[in-house]
Design a protein around this motif. Structure first.
Motif, PDB file in Angstrom:
ATOM      1  N   LEU A  91      27.516 136.520  -3.553  1.00  0.00           N
ATOM      2  CA  LEU A  91      27.524 135.147  -4.050  1.00  0.00           C
ATOM      3  C   LEU A  91      26.078 134.667  -4.100  1.00  0.00           C
ATOM      4  N   TYR A 138      33.683 128.229  -2.701  1.00  0.00           N
ATOM      5  CA  TYR A 138      32.540 128.593  -3.535  1.00  0.00           C
ATOM      6  C   TYR A 138      32.785 128.016  -4.914  1.00  0.00           C
ATOM      7  N   LEU A 145      28.106 128.283  -1.685  1.00  0.00           N
ATOM      8  CA  LEU A 145      29.144 128.425  -0.678  1.00  0.00           C
ATOM      9  C   LEU A 145      29.061 127.203   0.226  1.00  0.00           C
TER      10      LEU A 145
END
Length: 152
Positions: A91, A138, A145
């Motif tokens: 991420l 997210y 996040l």
């Protein structure tokens, strides 16, 4: 799951992620291979955000090649696969952490309307900042996040 091949004589390594077409089992990108530094590769959940976008979570540490950066990127417990570019990546911003346990992502749910990945599991912070234990989200548009609304 936690598998590298589909049979004892197979040469193809799936690295814990594969795709079944109804006829064939194929790799998804280069897979998420177990790192020598990892204590095992265990993917416990997956969520399809679109036909070109897959998120997986579990308890793992691996590295994936990032052609744009010309280097490997580290991936901890959550990974995103972009089928258009055929690349696994972490991420963009934020990493799940835990002050009392080994992080394990146990559930993922994609909200298409809000373009948000909801995450459940064993963790209590993001980048060392406390959040409500076991819950995170997210937001794909923000690429961040975060803990759920309401604090931790």
């Amino acid at each position: 799951g936690a598998f590298d091949t589909t049979c004892k004589d197979c040469q193809v390594q799936y690295c814990s992620v594969g795709k079944w077409s109804g006829y064939d089992f194929t790799r998804v990108g280069e897979g998420l291979c177990n790192s020598a530094l990892s204590h095992g590769m265990k993917i416990t959940t997956a969520s399809l955000a679109s036909p070109q976008s897959l998120y997986v979570g579990g308890s793992f540490y691996t590295r994936a090649w990032n052609g744009e950066a010309g280097d490997f990127v580290k991936i901890f417990n959550l990974a995103h696969f972009n089928a258009t570019t055929n690349i696994w990546a972490p991420l963009r911003h934020g990493q799940l952490t835990c002050s009392w346990c080994r992080v394990t992502v146990l559930a993922l749910a994609w909200d298409a309307k809000e373009r948000t990945l909801h995450i459940g599991g064993k963790f209590n912070s993001i980048d060392g900042k406390n959040i409500r234990a076991g819950l995170a989200m997210y937001k794909e548009d923000d690429e961040r996040l975060a803990g759920p609304p309401g604090g931790g």
